[in-house]
Write a protein that holds these residues in place. Structure first.
Motif, PDB file in Angstrom:
ATOM      1  N   LEU A  30       0.805  -1.218   0.000  1.00  0.00           N
ATOM      2  CA  LEU A  30       0.000   0.000   0.000  1.00  0.00           C
ATOM      3  C   LEU A  30       0.838   1.269   0.000  1.00  0.00           C
ATOM      4  O   LEU A  30       0.477   2.264  -0.624  1.00  0.00           O
ATOM      5  CB  LEU A  30      -0.933   0.015   1.214  1.00  0.00           C
ATOM      6  N   ASP A  31       1.971   1.248   0.700  1.00  0.00           N
ATOM      7  CA  ASP A  31       2.753   2.470   0.843  1.00  0.00           C
ATOM      8  C   ASP A  31       4.134   2.135   1.377  1.00  0.00           C
ATOM      9  O   ASP A  31       4.362   1.042   1.897  1.00  0.00           O
ATOM     10  CB  ASP A  31       2.050   3.416   1.826  1.00  0.00           C
ATOM     11  N   THR A  32       5.051   3.068   1.236  1.00  0.00           N
ATOM     12  CA  THR A  32       6.347   2.993   1.893  1.00  0.00           C
ATOM     13  C   THR A  32       6.518   4.274   2.704  1.00  0.00           C
ATOM     14  O   THR A  32       6.089   5.340   2.289  1.00  0.00           O
ATOM     15  CB  THR A  32       7.507   2.861   0.891  1.00  0.00           C
ATOM     16  N   VAL A  33       7.120   4.145   3.861  1.00  0.00           N
ATOM     17  CA  VAL A  33       7.307   5.283   4.759  1.00  0.00           C
ATOM     18  C   VAL A  33       8.756   5.306   5.197  1.00  0.00           C
ATOM     19  O   VAL A  33       9.329   4.279   5.554  1.00  0.00           O
ATOM     20  CB  VAL A  33       6.379   5.156   5.997  1.00  0.00           C
ATOM     21  N   GLU A  34       9.346   6.497   5.174  1.00  0.00           N
ATOM     22  CA  GLU A  34      10.726   6.652   5.649  1.00  0.00           C
ATOM     23  C   GLU A  34      10.748   7.766   6.683  1.00  0.00           C
ATOM     24  O   GLU A  34      10.238   8.858   6.451  1.00  0.00           O
ATOM     25  CB  GLU A  34      11.657   6.993   4.492  1.00  0.00           C
TER      26      GLU A  34
ATOM     27  N   CYS B 272      15.181   4.467   8.863  1.00  0.00           N
ATOM     28  CA  CYS B 272      13.981   3.722   9.228  1.00  0.00           C
ATOM     29  C   CYS B 272      13.035   3.736   8.044  1.00  0.00           C
ATOM     30  O   CYS B 272      12.470   4.777   7.705  1.00  0.00           O
ATOM     31  CB  CYS B 272      13.308   4.337  10.452  1.00  0.00           C
ATOM     32  N   LYS B 273      12.923   2.608   7.391  1.00  0.00           N
ATOM     33  CA  LYS B 273      12.019   2.476   6.254  1.00  0.00           C
ATOM     34  C   LYS B 273      11.008   1.392   6.572  1.00  0.00           C
ATOM     35  O   LYS B 273      11.359   0.355   7.117  1.00  0.00           O
ATOM     36  CB  LYS B 273      12.798   2.127   4.988  1.00  0.00           C
ATOM     37  N   TYR B 274       9.778   1.653   6.244  1.00  0.00           N
ATOM     38  CA  TYR B 274       8.704   0.714   6.546  1.00  0.00           C
ATOM     39  C   TYR B 274       7.911   0.416   5.283  1.00  0.00           C
ATOM     40  O   TYR B 274       7.692   1.303   4.454  1.00  0.00           O
ATOM     41  CB  TYR B 274       7.761   1.292   7.611  1.00  0.00           C
TER      42      TYR B 274
END
Length: 70
Positions: free
Chosen positions: A12-16, A25-27
């Protein structure tokens, strides 16, 4: 697109995070898969569990290759 195959879930998405104590920190945010949450302390507590995880990962890889790498 690979949706609908065995063990395939949608990204759905990537978050840094910029302000993180780690190097970075990458999710990855995935759709709910309906599977129980895996605790990192008990992830591969025995060989049978590990075999199941590998089988599921290989089934997903096999499906992906049959769809886009033929």
């Amino acid at each position: 697109m690979l949706c609908g195959g065995p063990n395939i879930i949608k990204l759905l998405d990537t978050v840094e995070e910029d302000d993180c104590s780690n190097a970075s920190c990458k999710y990855l945010v995935f759709e709910p898969g309906g599977a129980p949450t895996i605790d990192s302390d008990t992830f591969a507590s025995n060989l049978e569990d590990l075999q199941i995880y590998f089988y599921q990962a290989l089934a997903a890889l096999d499906y992906a290759h049959s769809q886009v790498c033929s």
